[in-house]
Design a protein around this motif. Structure first.
Motif, mmCIF file in Angstrom:
data_model
loop_
_atom_site.group_PDB
_atom_site.id
_atom_site.type_symbol
_atom_site.label_atom_id
_atom_site.label_comp_id
_atom_site.label_asym_id
_atom_site.label_seq_id
_atom_site.Cartn_x
_atom_site.Cartn_y
_atom_site.Cartn_z
ATOM 1 N N ASP A 1 1.515 -1.113 0.110
ATOM 2 C CA ASP A 1 0.007 -0.026 0.282
ATOM 3 C C ASP A 1 0.951 1.131 0.201
ATOM 4 O OD1 ASP A 1 -2.315 1.335 0.508
ATOM 5 O OD2 ASP A 1 -1.788 2.307 1.945
ATOM 6 N N THR A 2 2.087 1.446 0.711
ATOM 7 C CA THR A 2 2.832 2.730 1.124
ATOM 8 C C THR A 2 3.777 2.811 -0.323
ATOM 9 O OG1 THR A 2 2.838 2.075 3.814
ATOM 10 C CG2 THR A 2 4.692 3.693 2.436
ATOM 11 N N ILE A 3 3.982 1.923 -1.016
ATOM 12 C CA ILE A 3 4.518 1.766 -2.341
ATOM 13 C C ILE A 3 3.567 2.465 -3.609
ATOM 14 C CG2 ILE A 3 5.934 0.342 -4.415
ATOM 15 C CD1 ILE A 3 7.665 -0.800 -1.842
ATOM 16 N N THR A 4 2.693 1.972 -3.504
ATOM 17 C CA THR A 4 0.952 2.127 -4.339
ATOM 18 C C THR A 4 1.105 4.012 -3.995
ATOM 19 O OG1 THR A 4 0.422 -0.374 -4.423
ATOM 20 C CG2 THR A 4 -0.717 2.080 -5.283
ATOM 21 N N GLN A 5 0.458 4.163 -2.778
ATOM 22 C CA GLN A 5 0.494 5.743 -2.418
ATOM 23 C C GLN A 5 2.129 6.302 -2.743
ATOM 24 O OE1 GLN A 5 -1.508 7.133 0.836
ATOM 25 N NE2 GLN A 5 -1.775 4.167 1.247
ATOM 26 N N LEU A 6 3.386 5.712 -2.910
ATOM 27 C CA LEU A 6 4.632 6.585 -3.564
ATOM 28 C C LEU A 6 4.661 6.619 -4.921
ATOM 29 C CD1 LEU A 6 6.820 4.742 -0.846
ATOM 30 C CD2 LEU A 6 6.627 7.555 -0.491
ATOM 31 N N LYS A 7 3.857 5.731 -5.557
ATOM 32 C CA LYS A 7 3.669 5.790 -6.739
ATOM 33 C C LYS A 7 3.024 7.301 -7.473
ATOM 34 C CE LYS A 7 6.504 2.650 -8.088
ATOM 35 N NZ LYS A 7 8.045 3.207 -8.701
ATOM 36 N N GLU A 8 1.681 7.434 -6.768
ATOM 37 C CA GLU A 8 0.871 7.984 -6.851
ATOM 38 C C GLU A 8 0.817 9.812 -6.335
ATOM 39 O OE1 GLU A 8 -2.518 7.706 -5.030
ATOM 40 O OE2 GLU A 8 -2.643 5.312 -6.018
ATOM 41 N N ILE A 9 2.717 10.245 -6.073
ATOM 42 C CA ILE A 9 3.132 11.374 -5.964
ATOM 43 C C ILE A 9 4.264 11.284 -7.158
ATOM 44 C CG2 ILE A 9 4.601 12.732 -3.978
ATOM 45 C CD1 ILE A 9 3.686 10.975 -1.624
ATOM 46 N N GLU A 10 3.943 12.436 -7.789
ATOM 47 C CA GLU A 10 4.668 12.728 -8.580
ATOM 48 C C GLU A 10 6.036 13.099 -8.883
ATOM 49 O OE1 GLU A 10 5.509 13.915 -12.400
ATOM 50 O OE2 GLU A 10 3.044 13.670 -11.598
ATOM 51 N N ASN A 11 6.865 13.269 -7.528
ATOM 52 C CA ASN A 11 8.310 13.810 -7.443
ATOM 53 C C ASN A 11 8.746 12.093 -7.093
ATOM 54 O OD1 ASN A 11 7.280 13.904 -4.760
ATOM 55 N ND2 ASN A 11 8.504 16.301 -4.712
ATOM 56 N N LYS A 12 7.711 10.955 -6.854
ATOM 57 C CA LYS A 12 8.264 9.853 -6.644
ATOM 58 C C LYS A 12 7.999 8.419 -7.390
ATOM 59 C CE LYS A 12 8.632 11.286 -1.961
ATOM 60 N NZ LYS A 12 9.200 12.764 -1.655
ATOM 61 N N LYS A 13 7.624 8.613 -8.893
ATOM 62 C CA LYS A 13 7.027 7.747 -9.143
ATOM 63 C C LYS A 13 8.177 7.422 -9.446
ATOM 64 C CE LYS A 13 2.666 10.692 -10.770
ATOM 65 N NZ LYS A 13 2.121 10.758 -12.087
ATOM 66 N N GLU A 14 9.295 8.160 -10.081
ATOM 67 C CA GLU A 14 10.541 7.715 -10.749
ATOM 68 C C GLU A 14 11.110 6.352 -9.932
ATOM 69 O OE1 GLU A 14 13.917 9.796 -12.257
ATOM 70 O OE2 GLU A 14 11.557 11.459 -11.754
ATOM 71 N N ILE A 15 10.905 6.095 -7.524
ATOM 72 C CA ILE A 15 10.968 5.229 -7.404
ATOM 73 C C ILE A 15 10.816 4.085 -7.655
ATOM 74 C CG2 ILE A 15 12.168 3.976 -5.040
ATOM 75 C CD1 ILE A 15 11.394 7.576 -4.209
ATOM 76 N N GLU A 16 11.812 3.084 -8.171
ATOM 77 C CA GLU A 16 11.559 1.108 -8.243
ATOM 78 C C GLU A 16 11.815 0.769 -6.725
ATOM 79 O OE1 GLU A 16 12.872 0.229 -12.074
ATOM 80 O OE2 GLU A 16 14.174 1.427 -11.783
#
Length: 172
Positions: free
Chosen positions: A47-62
């Motif tokens: 859930d946390t990683i999914t939510q991070l992917k929705e934040i513009e400057n965190k989308k690039e974090i794999e």
């Protein structure tokens, strides 16, 4: 009969990356004694990683999640390396917070270096990964995430205080 190609090889394209290696403490005990907590751990991480992917400057974090290890990585780019490291540290902090609120502790290390990272195939290899892993293994003895001291030189700083100020944007 399987006809294996003994000359097969995969070319790994290494790029300079920031890497965070996180390890859940007490995981073996959870596996043997607390299915509810294991379910909570995987649910929180996903859930946390999914939510991070929705934040513009965190989308690039794999990310790669293997058992009790969470590996995060972001491309190192010279023109905005401070922001990339900052966003990775914030992502690690959010994961750390969510797990701690549910009595799941972790420790880890954040480093950088030439790394091959393929989240689709769950493959990672390289200096950045090994540096982060060794920091977790040898320096983050307690529930905490440590930054590689090599980052001080990489950012042309004088000490750890300046590195923390850079990450926290203390001047703003």
């Amino acid at each position: 009969m399987i006809d294996l190609n003994i000359k097969a090889e995969k070319v790994l394209n290494y790029t300079k990356r920031f890497v965070a290696f996180l390890d859940v403490l007490g995981f073996t005990k959870m596996v043997f004694n607390d299915n509810k907590k294991i379910n909570k751990y995987f649910g929180l991480i996903e859930d946390t990683i999914t939510q991070l992917k929705e934040i513009e400057n965190k989308k690039e974090i794999e990310s790669i999640i293997i058992s009790d290890s969470v590996i995060l990585s972001i491309q190192y780019e010279e023109f905005d390396k401070e922001d990339k490291l900052r966003h990775l540290c914030i992502a690690v902090g959010l994961i750390q917070q969510q797990l701690a609120l549910n009595d799941i502790m972790l420790r880890g290390g954040i480093s950088f270096g030439e790394t091959y990272f393929d989240s689709k195939s769950n493959q990672i290899v390289g200096k950045g990964y090994i540096n982060a892993y060794q920091l977790e293994e040898h320096d983050a003895i307690f529930p905490r995430v440590v930054l590689d001291l090599k980052l001080i030189n990489e950012f042309k700083l004088n000490n750890a205080t300046e590195l923390i100020a850079l990450i926290n944007k203390k001047d703003e």
